[in-house]
Write an enzyme that holds these catalytic residues in place. Structure first.
Site, PDB file in Angstrom:
ATOM      1  CE  LYS A 120     -66.635  -2.679  35.984  1.00 28.56           C
ATOM      2  NZ  LYS A 120     -67.346  -2.322  34.787  1.00 28.56           N
ATOM      3  CE  LYS A 202     -61.324   1.427  34.943  1.00 28.85           C
ATOM      4  NZ  LYS A 202     -61.801   0.939  33.686  1.00 28.85           N
ATOM      5  CE  LYS A 205     -67.977   4.566  30.658  1.00 22.70           C
ATOM      6  NZ  LYS A 205     -68.224   3.146  30.819  1.00 22.70           N
TER       7      LYS A 205
HETATM    8  P1  ATP Z   1     -66.368   1.584  34.238  1.00 28.20           P
HETATM    9  O1  ATP Z   1     -65.559   2.782  34.630  1.00 28.20           O
HETATM   10  O2  ATP Z   1     -67.834   1.823  34.321  1.00 28.20           O
HETATM   11  O3  ATP Z   1     -65.906   0.333  34.841  1.00 28.20           O
HETATM   12  P2  ATP Z   1     -64.917   1.686  31.857  1.00 28.20           P
HETATM   13  O4  ATP Z   1     -64.937   3.113  31.465  1.00 28.20           O
HETATM   14  O5  ATP Z   1     -63.703   1.108  32.442  1.00 28.20           O
HETATM   15  O6  ATP Z   1     -66.171   1.389  32.734  1.00 28.20           O
HETATM   16  P3  ATP Z   1     -65.615   1.006  29.176  1.00 28.20           P
HETATM   17  O7  ATP Z   1     -66.554   2.113  28.995  1.00 28.20           O
HETATM   18  O8  ATP Z   1     -66.087  -0.235  28.573  1.00 28.20           O
HETATM   19  O9  ATP Z   1     -65.275   0.722  30.666  1.00 28.20           O
HETATM   20  O10 ATP Z   1     -64.213   1.381  28.599  1.00 28.20           O
HETATM   21  C1  ATP Z   1     -64.076   1.765  27.291  1.00 28.20           C
HETATM   22  C2  ATP Z   1     -62.654   1.961  26.940  1.00 28.20           C
HETATM   23  O11 ATP Z   1     -62.079   3.012  27.717  1.00 28.20           O
HETATM   24  C3  ATP Z   1     -61.778   0.736  27.176  1.00 28.20           C
HETATM   25  O12 ATP Z   1     -60.939   0.565  26.061  1.00 28.20           O
HETATM   26  C4  ATP Z   1     -60.988   1.066  28.403  1.00 28.20           C
HETATM   27  O13 ATP Z   1     -59.727   0.457  28.375  1.00 28.20           O
HETATM   28  C5  ATP Z   1     -60.848   2.569  28.266  1.00 28.20           C
HETATM   29  N1  ATP Z   1     -60.694   3.181  29.569  1.00 28.20           N
HETATM   30  C6  ATP Z   1     -61.606   3.202  30.578  1.00 28.20           C
HETATM   31  N2  ATP Z   1     -61.135   3.880  31.635  1.00 28.20           N
HETATM   32  C7  ATP Z   1     -59.879   4.291  31.303  1.00 28.20           C
HETATM   33  C8  ATP Z   1     -58.849   5.046  31.974  1.00 28.20           C
HETATM   34  N3  ATP Z   1     -59.051   5.512  33.204  1.00 28.20           N
HETATM   35  N4  ATP Z   1     -57.704   5.296  31.325  1.00 28.20           N
HETATM   36  C9  ATP Z   1     -57.518   4.856  30.057  1.00 28.20           C
HETATM   37  N5  ATP Z   1     -58.426   4.133  29.366  1.00 28.20           N
HETATM   38  C10 ATP Z   1     -59.594   3.854  29.973  1.00 28.20           C
END
Ligand code: ATP
Ligand code: LTN
Length: 336
Positions: A120, A202, A205
């Site tokens: 990040k 990964k 969003k």
């Molecule tokens: P950003 O993409 O903005 O960095 P994020 O989606 O990784 O944010 P959170 O919204 O806090 O972060 O994630 C919420 C949950 O979703 C966490 O448990 C994270 O492990 C899961 N998660 C996020 N992205 C993935 C992915 N691509 N595959 C599986 N699990 C995910």
């Protein structure tokens, strides 16, 4: 108070999600789907982690809308405020309070090893703030306040969970039994959903390329279009392998949605082209998400009821959070 099932006390579960944009299929398969699956068997606490969201710059009006929308989506998924505690992190001040204490029991060196911070800070090189660095101490506070046995998260959060465990063990070692040391609960399929445009990254969003992610609230047409455009390879076989990251990602998604094993999927699409397979994945995902979107549209329309539910949730959460936070403050030596 702990919920009981017969005479047996239910084990506790805690997790949070950031309101930092449209929630994706990655969030759903990696985390949210499990939140729902755990609701009956466990005493669950789930929050919208808005304090975490400001580690990257947010526009206030947009953030407010996203907090509401994330909370509404939790309800639309089927999370039930009668069964689980659902709330917004910033409405329970003990999170920030305990985070400060825990940050004084966390070493600079161990924080520096966090890969999410490295990723990040590379992505937001104009705003590498101290909050972004200290993020895992806040996440540790979120967790430890509620003494959960399990924390359902996607695979990307494993390192943060380990640091929360280390902090709890360290604190308990000095002051006695203050915190429960929780276990991660990472799903077998869907734990790491990759970008549809670059399957080495990964699905996120916050990715600017909207074709790289599927939002839980996307329309059926958009979902199918995004899967049709998904990056694959020229080998032309539906096989799960390291040389076929794009196809393997789609197989993982299809498996998580349908419940079919990888072998079953390879067999189902043996001799068929990528076009057929991508369409099948798109349709399966759209069918799974459609009822959630429908419920969401109803829930978000009633702002008054939404507010009533998150305020009630915060009161319920704070009762528990306050006890743990006071205990930690007392142990450290504050005058209460
Ligand atoms: P950003 O993409 O903005 O960095 P994020 O989606 O990784 O944010 P959170 O919204 O806090 O972060 O994630 C919420 C949950 O979703 C966490 O448990 C994270 O492990 C899961 N998660 C996020 N992205 C993935 C992915 N691509 N595959 C599986 N699990 C995910
Ligand atoms: N950092 C997490 C979101 C989060 C979280 C938590 C997850 C904040 N606090 C407590 C589990 C438990 C992420 O998924 N990006």
């Amino acid at each position: 108070m702990c919920q009981t099932q017969g005479n047996v006390e239910k084990k506790k579960v805690l997790s949070c999600i950031q309101p930092s944009g449209m929630l994706t299929l990655g969030n759903y398969l990696g985390a949210l789907k499990n939140w729902l699956n755990m609701q009956e068997e466990f005493d669950c606490t789930y929050a919208v982690a808005d304090l975490h969201a400001i580690t990257v710059r947010q526009e206030p009006a947009k953030l407010r809308a996203q907090i509401n929308s994330t909370f509404a989506l939790m309800l639309a998924l089927g999370l039930d405020p009668e069964k689980s505690t659902l709330f917004i992190q910033s409405q329970v001040p003990e999170h920030a309070q305990l985070a400060w204490i825990l940050s004084c029991y966390t070493q600079f060196g161990e924080m520096s090893r966090m890969t999410q911070f490295k990723d990040k800070s590379a992505k937001h090189s104009d705003n590498i703030n101290v909050g972004l660095f200290a993020y895992p101490a806040l996440m540790a506070a979120d967790i430890l306040l509620y003494k959960p046995d399990f924390v359902p998260v996607g695979a990307d959060q494993k390192q943060h969970l380990e640091i929360a465990r280390d902090i709890a063990i360290r604190f308990n070692h000095i002051y006695g039994d203050v915190f429960t040391v929780p276990d991660a609960y990472i799903p077998k399929t869907g734990a790491r959903v990759m970008s549809l445009q670059d399957p080495s990254k990964k699905m996120s969003k916050s990715d600017e390329n909207v074709n790289s992610w599927v939002a839980i609230l996307d329309s059926k047409d958009d979902i199918i279009r995004k899967f049709k455009r998904a990056v694959t390879d020229s080998l032309g076989t539906v096989r799960y392998s390291e040389e076929q990251l794009g196809i393997s990602n789609l197989i993982g998604i299809y498996s998580a949605v349908t419940g079919n094993s990888i072998e079953e999927i390879e067999k189902e699409f043996d001799g068929k082209g990528y076009g057929d397979f991508k369409l099948a994945v798109g349709e399966a995902v759209a069918d799974e998400l459609a009822p959630i979107k429908q419920r969401y549209d109803e829930i978000i329309a009633d702002k008054g009821e939404l507010e009533r539910l998150y305020r009630e949730g915060a009161v319920k959460a704070e009762k528990i959070a306050r006890k743990t936070c006071f205990k930690a403050m007392k142990k450290v030596g504050f005058v209460l």
